[in-house]
Scaffold this active site. Structure first.
Site, short mmCIF file in Angstrom:
data_model
loop_
_atom_site.label_atom_id
_atom_site.label_comp_id
_atom_site.label_asym_id
_atom_site.label_seq_id
_atom_site.Cartn_x
_atom_site.Cartn_y
_atom_site.Cartn_z
N LYS A 37 -9.68 5.31 5.45
CA LYS A 37 -8.36 4.83 5.02
C LYS A 37 -8.51 3.70 4.01
CE LYS A 37 -5.53 6.10 8.99
NZ LYS A 37 -4.76 5.62 10.16
N GLU A 96 -0.32 -3.22 4.56
CA GLU A 96 -1.41 -2.23 4.63
C GLU A 96 -1.49 -1.54 5.99
OE1 GLU A 96 -3.96 -0.74 3.42
OE2 GLU A 96 -4.06 -1.48 1.38
N ASP A 97 -2.06 -0.33 6.00
CA ASP A 97 -2.34 0.35 7.27
C ASP A 97 -3.85 0.51 7.49
OD1 ASP A 97 -2.69 2.26 5.21
OD2 ASP A 97 -2.51 3.89 6.67
N SER A 138 -2.36 0.48 -4.61
CA SER A 138 -2.89 1.72 -4.01
C SER A 138 -4.25 2.07 -4.59
CB SER A 138 -1.92 2.87 -4.26
OG SER A 138 -2.48 4.09 -3.80
N ALA A 139 -5.09 2.69 -3.75
CA ALA A 139 -6.40 3.17 -4.19
C ALA A 139 -6.31 4.59 -4.75
CB ALA A 139 -7.36 3.16 -3.01
N THR A 157 1.24 10.03 3.73
CA THR A 157 0.19 10.77 3.03
C THR A 157 -1.20 10.45 3.57
OG1 THR A 157 0.63 9.12 1.35
CG2 THR A 157 1.25 11.39 0.82
N ASP A 169 0.87 -1.17 0.00
CA ASP A 169 0.00 0.00 0.00
C ASP A 169 0.91 1.24 0.00
OD1 ASP A 169 -2.33 1.64 0.42
OD2 ASP A 169 -1.78 1.75 2.54
N LEU A 170 0.40 2.36 -0.43
CA LEU A 170 1.22 3.58 -0.45
C LEU A 170 0.95 4.50 0.76
CD1 LEU A 170 3.13 5.57 -2.06
CD2 LEU A 170 1.02 6.62 -2.88
N ASP A 171 -0.29 5.00 0.83
CA ASP A 171 -0.62 6.04 1.82
C ASP A 171 -0.63 5.45 3.23
OD1 ASP A 171 -1.09 8.10 -0.14
OD2 ASP A 171 -2.98 7.10 -0.63
N LYS A 223 -10.68 -1.18 -2.69
CA LYS A 223 -10.61 -1.89 -1.40
C LYS A 223 -11.89 -1.60 -0.62
CE LYS A 223 -5.67 -0.86 -1.46
NZ LYS A 223 -4.55 -0.11 -0.86
C1 BG6 Z 1 -5.96 5.69 -0.58
C2 BG6 Z 1 -6.08 6.45 0.71
O1 BG6 Z 1 -4.68 5.18 -0.71
O2 BG6 Z 1 -6.25 6.53 -1.70
C3 BG6 Z 1 -7.44 7.14 0.80
O3 BG6 Z 1 -5.91 5.55 1.80
C4 BG6 Z 1 -7.68 7.98 -0.44
O4 BG6 Z 1 -7.46 7.94 1.97
C5 BG6 Z 1 -7.54 7.10 -1.67
O5 BG6 Z 1 -8.99 8.54 -0.41
C6 BG6 Z 1 -7.79 7.86 -2.98
O6 BG6 Z 1 -6.77 8.80 -3.19
P1 BG6 Z 1 -6.80 9.88 -4.36
O7 BG6 Z 1 -5.38 10.40 -4.35
O8 BG6 Z 1 -7.14 9.16 -5.61
O9 BG6 Z 1 -7.81 10.88 -4.00
MG MG Z 2 -2.99 3.16 3.37
#
Ligand code: BG6
Ligand code: MG
Length: 223
Positions: A47, A173-174, A118-119, A19, A11-13, A149
């Site tokens: 999240k 993942e977090d 990542s989402a 972030t 996962d990224l964020d 997710k």
């Molecule tokens: C996920 C985050 O990685 O990305 C969420 O955990 C976030 O908090 C989602 O809403 C979407 O991100 P973005 O950058 O497409 O708005």
């Molecule tokens: Mg995350």
């Protein structure tokens, strides 16, 4: 190498960089402006959840009952993203969370494939700012999946692109939604954070500095 996984999917964020905090701050600013204040406890439910689904979850908290049109929702989501982009503007390699680059290096040394799961639509740009793109064999961001997710699609898409069977993948993942996604993909789930939210993980640590390659392998071997 007997019992090593063949791929790590990150996962990224909140895992590679903090972030997750910037997403919270940007949503909080927008939510305040539309009169639906949110707190950190509620944010746990956001999240890992994609942009439009996050907005829907916030709007559901509102009591006015008025249903917004798709274009009104798009305007709000775009505004949140503008706030978020301001916050990530100055991200650089010093913002890589502790332990992460060492873990990526260990993956490479052991010829374990690496993907991002990542989402976020912003994921590729953030990896570039962190100067980590070169480690990744494949990147799944919001544009690559139909179902975000907690659906397993993010992680199964990454595994398929890498040519690795799900049970030979480790996902990190977090977010509770992310752990659910990894588990339902049939992968070994490693979570970073609080047991209260992440009890479903196969292996849980408190912070990224505890993401030690040898420890993850030992737990993966015992599954
Ligand atoms: C996920 C985050 O990685 O990305 C969420 O955990 C976030 O908090 C989602 O809403 C979407 O991100 P973005 O950058 O497409 O708005
Ligand atoms: Mg995350």
């Amino acid at each position: 190498m007997e019992n090593y996984p063949k791929a790590f999917i990150y996962d990224l964020d909140g895992i590679i960089t903090d972030t997750a905090e910037f997403h919270f701050l940007a949503w909080q600013k927008l939510a305040d402006e539309i009169g639906i204040p949110i707190d950190r406890k509620f944010n746990e439910q956001l999240k890992g959840i994609n942009r439009m689904d996050s907005l829907d979850r916030i709007l559901k908290l509102g009591t006015s009952g008025r249903v917004l049109s798709d274009s009104e929702k798009m305007t709000l989501a775009t505004r949140k993203n503008e706030y978020y982009l301001e916050l990530i503007e100055s991200i650089n390699p010093s913002h890589i969370l502790p332990g992460i680059e060492l873990l990526l290096q260990k993956n490479k040394q052991q010829h374990i494939k690496i993907a991002l799961g990542s989402a976020s639509n912003n994921a590729p740009a953030i990896l570039d700012k962190l100067q980590l793109t070169g480690y990744f064999d494949y990147i799944v961001d919001a544009s690559k999946v139909k179902k975000g997710k907690p659906d397993p699609e993010t992680f199964t898409t990454a595994a398929a692109a890498l040519g690795v069977a799900p049970d030979e993948c480790v996902g990190i993942e977090d977010a509770a939604a992310g752990v659910e996604s990894i588990n339902s993909a049939g992968m070994f789930s490693v979570a970073v954070g609080d047991v209260h939210h992440l009890a479903a993980a196969d292996y849980l640590v408190e912070d990224t500095a505890q993401l030690i390659f040898e420890d993850i392998i030992a737990h993966y071997g015992k599954r």
